[in-house]
Write a protein that holds these residues in place. Structure first.
Motif, mmCIF file in Angstrom:
data_model
loop_
_atom_site.group_PDB
_atom_site.id
_atom_site.type_symbol
_atom_site.label_atom_id
_atom_site.label_comp_id
_atom_site.label_asym_id
_atom_site.label_seq_id
_atom_site.Cartn_x
_atom_site.Cartn_y
_atom_site.Cartn_z
ATOM 1 N N UNK A 195 0.796 -1.240 0.000
ATOM 2 C CA UNK A 195 0.000 0.000 0.000
ATOM 3 C C UNK A 195 0.825 1.285 0.000
ATOM 4 N N UNK A 196 2.089 1.235 -0.341
ATOM 5 C CA UNK A 196 2.891 2.467 -0.374
ATOM 6 C C UNK A 196 2.496 3.298 -1.599
ATOM 7 N N UNK A 197 2.514 4.624 -1.494
ATOM 8 C CA UNK A 197 2.056 5.498 -2.595
ATOM 9 C C UNK A 197 3.191 5.875 -3.547
ATOM 10 N N UNK A 198 3.881 4.856 -4.087
ATOM 11 C CA UNK A 198 5.012 5.132 -4.976
ATOM 12 C C UNK A 198 5.338 3.896 -5.799
ATOM 13 N N UNK A 199 5.923 4.072 -6.990
ATOM 14 C CA UNK A 199 6.351 2.936 -7.798
ATOM 15 C C UNK A 199 7.745 2.437 -7.384
ATOM 16 N N UNK A 200 8.036 1.183 -7.771
ATOM 17 C CA UNK A 200 9.324 0.552 -7.467
ATOM 18 C C UNK A 200 9.947 0.073 -8.768
ATOM 19 N N UNK A 201 11.240 0.344 -8.929
ATOM 20 C CA UNK A 201 11.979 -0.137 -10.086
ATOM 21 C C UNK A 201 12.985 -1.180 -9.629
#
Length: 521
Positions: free
Chosen positions: A269-275
């Motif tokens: 549920x974190x408000x950010x994308x992951x690369x």
């Protein structure tokens, strides 16, 4: 292993029952995926057999690196992506027969053990060579070794006399590979300097970047400049904060979370994308699967893959759309710390060598302990936390790789003005630790094994295998390895390693510390 509904994989520390995964990987790898990865290795062996010795061109070398790296644990779970690489290898091999990997997995225990040590060490080494190549640093001798070793793996008549020297050579060539990567990183981004890294996440949009590839991080920083999007490292990307050419980007703010095996909980549920730039990607949770991107050889079904152009605009746009947190998020390490420190590479540590030597001569520093390696979820890895907590004030703790997340937020104080704990970087930065050890041996005019130095290593995947083989190839002894011994090491090969290198399985933290620090007779 001929049943298509079965697999055979024992390459990681958490393999099922400490023996092998046969009906699905503990890592989340499916049977079909595991068998495709075996087909890829078999295709690489077939390719190596038709390449004239010493004939290594750049395209072929990259194909071998991509193929081996793809099969490292927690890199690719995507069958079409693996099949595409197989197709490329088989096209280069001109449809030569794919080597049957059952010939290795079902071989005599000792032959299988030596071939597995070589193959898994090569996989780890390929990861390091891959990162160096991304920065334009290659070595024909290293690339030629991959083909030589693959040919030997495919020789069903190879004996222990053939294979044991190959295992040691794998470690030796991996040392050269780590040295090459160190050169690539430091010449591209400067020598790391000690840097305190916050764990707090600031308000506003951000991207999390995981893995090991500093080149991908640099490209992401270039593309986020002026966008208002911050960047946070995750896992083994933490040491990037120590490099001057990366530190200068103001949007490189801090580190998100802890080690790789906690990502399903920490990314929820974190408000950010992951690369994800390299391993270690885990099966992606539903709560964040719409925000995960992969690049390079990393692939996971349903995730957006960023191609060779490294256009991260979609990730940046999503970061802006999600907006990040409204207020600062006071995240902590496993032990409650709010910051961690990194950047103690060999260049810095050797610049302080006189302080280390002085502390030893004064008796203020009694022992140096390298506590490093891979982290993982298996019960027993709290050993490394307890080990560091219990270490006396007259010991210096060097650490590297993601195992440090067990204790890197602790404040252990100082010795002679130096921090008692120094993070030397990623797993490949074992080169830094070796360089320091060899320099100290020269300063004290002794063999490296006569130094007050002990290595306490945790392992999980194949890069750790490559590092272990490097240490053995250099004749470095007194290595404590855990939390369990590799399933692919046969009793006879284990006895050889114990007898010749004093390789010791970890016991309990208190018992091992007592033995390590006991006065030498």
């Amino acid at each position: 292993m001929t049943d298509k509904n079965e697999m055979f994989c024992f390459q990681c520390e958490q393999t099922r029952n400490g023996e092998a995964c046969t009906t699905g990987g503990v890592c989340g790898k499916k049977v079909d995926t595991a068998n495709l990865q075996d087909e890829l290795i078999g295709s690489l062996i077939g390719l190596a057999k038709i390449v004239p010795e010493g004939n290594v061109n750049g395209t072929l070398a990259q194909l071998v690196l991509d193929g081996l790296f793809t099969t490292v644990t927690n890199v690719s779970f995507d069958d079409p992506a693996i099949q595409s690489t197989i197709n490329d290898v088989q096209a280069a091999a001109k449809d030569v027969a794919v080597y049957d990997m059952d010939n290795i997995w079902e071989a005599d225990d000792d032959i299988r053990s030596l071939k597995a040590l070589t193959l898994l060490g090569m996989k780890g080494m390929a990861a390091y060579a891959h990162h160096a190549a991304a920065l334009g640093y290659t070595d024909d001798k290293i690339n030629a070794f991959f083909l030589k070793a693959l040919r030997t793996l495919g020789d069903d008549n190879a004996t222990m006399d053939d294979l044991l020297p190959l295992v040691m050579e794998t470690g030796s060539v991996n040392f050269d590979t780590m040295k090459l990567l160190d050169q690539a990183n430091t010449e591209s981004y400067g020598n790391p300097v000690p840097t305190e890294v916050p764990l707090t996440i600031e308000p506003g949009p951000f991207v999390i970047i995981s893995g090991h590839d500093l080149h991908d991080l640099k490209l992401l920083l270039d593309q986020t400049t002026g966008t208002g999007v911050n960047v946070y490292t995750h896992g083994e990307m933490l040491p990037a904060h120590g490099y001057p050419e990366l530190k200068k980007y103001p949007q490189l703010k801090g580190n998100f979370g802890t080690a790789w095996q906690n990502q399903q909980k920490e990314f929820k549920n974190m408000p950010a994308p992951v690369l994800f730039t390299t391993n270690c990607i885990m099966p992606v949770g539903k709560s964040y699967r719409d925000r995960v991107y992969t690049t390079s050889v990393v692939a996971y079904p349903g995730m957006v893959h960023i191609g060779a152009d490294r256009d991260f605009s979609q990730i940046i746009a999503q970061a802006k759309e999600l907006g990040g947190y409204d207020t600062p998020q006071e995240m902590t390490g496993i032990n409650g710390g709010h910051t961690v420190t990194t950047g103690f590479g060999h260049n810095f540590v050797l610049s302080q060598a006189d302080k280390v030597v002085d502390a030893v001569n004064k008796g203020d520093l009694k022992h140096i302990i390298l506590v490093g390696g891979c982290d993982g979820a298996r019960v027993g890895r709290n050993y490394y936390t307890e080990f560091v907590k219990e270490s006396p004030e007259n010991t210096l703790i060097l650490t590297l790789a993601c195992g440090k997340y067990r204790f890197n937020d602790m404040n252990l104080g100082t010795i002679n003005g130096l921090p008692r704990m120094m993070d030397m970087g990623q797993c490949n930065d074992t080169y830094s630790a070796i360089a320091v050890a060899l320099a100290l041996a020269e300063a004290f005019d002794c063999d490296v094994n006569d130094l007050p130095l002990t290595l306490v290593l945790s392992w999980y995947e194949q890069k750790a295998v490559a590092v272990l083989l490097t240490l053995l190839s250099l004749g470095i002894k007194n290595i404590h390895l855990g939390p369990t011994l590799p399933a692919f090491v046969s009793p006879n090969i284990l006895k050889y390693l114990v007898d010749n290198f004093e390789l010791t399985p970890t016991n309990t933290a208190k018992e091992d510390l007592a033995r390590i620090l006991a006065p030498q007779m």
